[in-house]
Write an enzyme that holds these catalytic residues in place. Structure first.
Site, PDB file in Angstrom:
ATOM      1  N   SER A  99     -81.092  83.754 -54.373  1.00 43.11           N
ATOM      2  CA  SER A  99     -79.987  83.132 -53.626  1.00 43.11           C
ATOM      3  C   SER A  99     -78.761  83.098 -54.506  1.00 43.11           C
ATOM      4  CB  SER A  99     -80.358  81.694 -53.240  1.00 43.11           C
ATOM      5  OG  SER A  99     -79.210  81.004 -52.772  1.00 43.11           O
ATOM      6  N   TYR A 141     -84.132  73.538 -55.771  1.00 44.74           N
ATOM      7  CA  TYR A 141     -83.975  74.778 -55.009  1.00 44.74           C
ATOM      8  C   TYR A 141     -83.173  75.798 -55.825  1.00 44.74           C
ATOM      9  CZ  TYR A 141     -82.656  78.199 -51.517  1.00 44.74           C
ATOM     10  OH  TYR A 141     -82.465  79.388 -50.855  1.00 44.74           O
TER      11      TYR A 141
HETATM   12  P1  NAP Z   1     -86.210  80.715 -42.342  1.00 48.14           P
HETATM   13  O1  NAP Z   1     -85.733  81.336 -41.076  1.00 48.14           O
HETATM   14  O2  NAP Z   1     -86.513  79.248 -42.344  1.00 48.14           O
HETATM   15  O3  NAP Z   1     -87.478  81.534 -42.834  1.00 48.14           O
HETATM   16  C1  NAP Z   1     -88.394  81.059 -43.786  1.00 48.14           C
HETATM   17  C2  NAP Z   1     -89.689  81.817 -43.592  1.00 48.14           C
HETATM   18  O4  NAP Z   1     -90.639  81.366 -44.563  1.00 48.14           O
HETATM   19  C3  NAP Z   1     -90.288  81.571 -42.214  1.00 48.14           C
HETATM   20  O5  NAP Z   1     -90.835  82.779 -41.721  1.00 48.14           O
HETATM   21  C4  NAP Z   1     -91.399  80.565 -42.494  1.00 48.14           C
HETATM   22  O6  NAP Z   1     -92.405  80.754 -41.518  1.00 48.14           O
HETATM   23  C5  NAP Z   1     -91.837  81.009 -43.885  1.00 48.14           C
HETATM   24  N1  NAP Z   1     -92.507  79.948 -44.615  1.00 48.14           N
HETATM   25  C6  NAP Z   1     -92.039  78.700 -44.892  1.00 48.14           C
HETATM   26  N2  NAP Z   1     -92.971  77.998 -45.552  1.00 48.14           N
HETATM   27  C7  NAP Z   1     -94.057  78.817 -45.699  1.00 48.14           C
HETATM   28  C8  NAP Z   1     -95.331  78.660 -46.285  1.00 48.14           C
HETATM   29  N3  NAP Z   1     -95.721  77.494 -46.853  1.00 48.14           N
HETATM   30  N4  NAP Z   1     -96.206  79.696 -46.239  1.00 48.14           N
HETATM   31  C9  NAP Z   1     -95.844  80.864 -45.651  1.00 48.14           C
HETATM   32  N5  NAP Z   1     -94.649  81.076 -45.089  1.00 48.14           N
HETATM   33  C10 NAP Z   1     -93.770  80.056 -45.103  1.00 48.14           C
HETATM   34  O7  NAP Z   1     -85.137  80.925 -43.503  1.00 48.14           O
HETATM   35  P2  NAP Z   1     -84.504  82.254 -44.129  1.00 48.14           P
HETATM   36  O8  NAP Z   1     -83.084  81.958 -44.354  1.00 48.14           O
HETATM   37  O9  NAP Z   1     -84.887  83.441 -43.360  1.00 48.14           O
HETATM   38  O10 NAP Z   1     -85.217  82.248 -45.552  1.00 48.14           O
HETATM   39  C11 NAP Z   1     -85.746  83.407 -46.143  1.00 48.14           C
HETATM   40  C12 NAP Z   1     -85.450  83.388 -47.636  1.00 48.14           C
HETATM   41  O11 NAP Z   1     -84.033  83.520 -47.835  1.00 48.14           O
HETATM   42  C13 NAP Z   1     -85.871  82.134 -48.384  1.00 48.14           C
HETATM   43  O12 NAP Z   1     -86.483  82.485 -49.612  1.00 48.14           O
HETATM   44  C14 NAP Z   1     -84.555  81.419 -48.655  1.00 48.14           C
HETATM   45  O13 NAP Z   1     -84.606  80.618 -49.815  1.00 48.14           O
HETATM   46  C15 NAP Z   1     -83.631  82.610 -48.840  1.00 48.14           C
HETATM   47  N6  NAP Z   1     -82.215  82.314 -48.664  1.00 48.14           N
HETATM   48  C16 NAP Z   1     -81.737  81.875 -47.470  1.00 48.14           C
HETATM   49  C17 NAP Z   1     -80.391  81.568 -47.340  1.00 48.14           C
HETATM   50  C18 NAP Z   1     -79.804  81.064 -46.050  1.00 48.14           C
HETATM   51  O14 NAP Z   1     -78.651  80.587 -46.059  1.00 48.14           O
HETATM   52  N7  NAP Z   1     -80.514  81.140 -44.950  1.00 48.14           N
HETATM   53  C19 NAP Z   1     -79.524  81.743 -48.426  1.00 48.14           C
HETATM   54  C20 NAP Z   1     -80.048  82.207 -49.643  1.00 48.14           C
HETATM   55  C21 NAP Z   1     -81.396  82.492 -49.745  1.00 48.14           C
HETATM   56  P3  NAP Z   1     -93.470  79.664 -41.016  1.00 48.14           P
HETATM   57  O15 NAP Z   1     -92.715  78.409 -40.754  1.00 48.14           O
HETATM   58  O16 NAP Z   1     -94.058  80.320 -39.813  1.00 48.14           O
HETATM   59  O17 NAP Z   1     -94.463  79.539 -42.128  1.00 48.14           O
END
Ligand code: NAP
Length: 265
Positions: free
Chosen positions: A143, A156
């Site tokens: 991130s 985080y």
């Molecule tokens: P998201 O839509 O909330 O996706 C998170 C994913 O992780 C979901 O598929 C969730 O599915 C899965 N997950 C959560 N806890 C889990 C667990 N204990 N075991 C297995 N799977 C799990 O958010 P996103 O933005 O796409 O996040 C993806 C990545 O991008 C993350 O690493 C996040 O830190 C990073 N990121 C996001 C942003 C942003 O602004 N969105 C910015 C920088 C980095 P289930 O609930 O079905 O398990």
């Protein structure tokens, strides 16, 4: 039925929504078969059946809670034992906007378990298999707050700094083994991440990127051979300068005596 993919199989964690679901879509369209990992089996099935219909690729779901040791071991075993896997996308992660005075330490430990421990164990399962076949790509989702650490919750940000540091050394360890490692640093992206992190309004702010644009740019960075890809950073030279400065520290640490400014006799 799809033919076995020439590209091989991509295993994507956190593929039930957000960035991971878009990786699934784009990688299937690039010709990869998929193994999709997340907790919510129903949402995984929905992503999988849509992609099977749209792309004809083979898409397998592997419901697993990566915070659960037995479930994590199950995914590690697949990465070690399935010779068709050519790509690991370590994407599953959770965040928080809470300060240390608001955050629950057990939730912080769970965040470390997912963002750091699970990512590390899955990489340790995949890397030897990829190196033995001299073929494989590992994409780790870090991130922008891994650099701009004061923006959100400290655990985080630190977990994402870990992913960036870990990636640098993976690149050193695996470069001559035919294994590529790309670290991706999204900034604010419009996903459910923000609902879980505790600040839903971020999803609709004008500076927030769509998950589609984020993944398309990240895959373009992969195609261009980038080791670290930061889609929202328009001045790419800023990263290059910072990275050159960071690497220049190494030889400057090789002094047996403390710096004169500490006045140690
Ligand atoms: P998201 O839509 O909330 O996706 C998170 C994913 O992780 C979901 O598929 C969730 O599915 C899965 N997950 C959560 N806890 C889990 C667990 N204990 N075991 C297995 N799977 C799990 O958010 P996103 O933005 O796409 O996040 C993806 C990545 O991008 C993350 O690493 C996040 O830190 C990073 N990121 C996001 C942003 C942003 O602004 N969105 C910015 C920088 C980095 P289930 O609930 O079905 O398990």
């Amino acid at each position: 039925m799809s033919n076995t993919s020439e590209k091989g199989v991509a295993l994507i964690t956190g593929a039930s929504s957000g960035i991971g679901a878009i990786y699934a879509d784009r990688l299937a369209k690039r010709g990869y078969d998929l193994i999709l990992v997340a907790r919510n089996a129903q949402r995984l099935d929905a992503v999988a059946s849509k992609l099977r219909t749209e792309t004809g690729r083979e898409v397998t779901t592997l419901p697993a809670d990566l915070n659960d040791k037995a479930d994590l071991a199950k995914v590690e075993a697949v990465l070690r034992d399935d010779p068709n896997i050519t790509m690991l996308v370590n994407n599953a992660g959770v965040g928080s906007v809470a300060s240390i005075l608001q955050a629950d330490v057990d939730a912080m430990e769970a965040m470390i378990d997912l963002n750091i421990t699970a990512l590390t164990r899955l990489t340790y399962a995949a890397a030897p298999a990829f190196a033995a076949r001299a073929n494989g790509t590992i994409i780790n989702i870090s991130s922008a707050v891994g650099i701009a650490v004061e923006a959100l919750n400290g655990v985080y940000s630190a977990s994402k700094s870990y992913v960036l540091s870990f990636g640098h050394v993976l690149q050193r360890d695996l470069a001559d083994k035919g294994v590529r490692v790309q670290t991706v640093l999204p900034a604010a992206t419009a996903t459910d991440f923000w609902d879980v992190a505790g600040y839903a309004p971020q999803k609709t702010r004008p500076t927030t990127m769509s998950a589609e644009d984020l993944v398309d740019a990240a895959l373009s960075g992969l195609d261009q051979g980038e080791l670290v890809t930061i889609p929202p950073l328009h001045d790419g030279d800023q990263w290059a300068r910072w990275e050159a400065d960071r690497r220049a520290f190494g030889p400057n640490f090789g002094n047996a005596k403390p710096a004169p400014r500490y006045n140690v006799a």
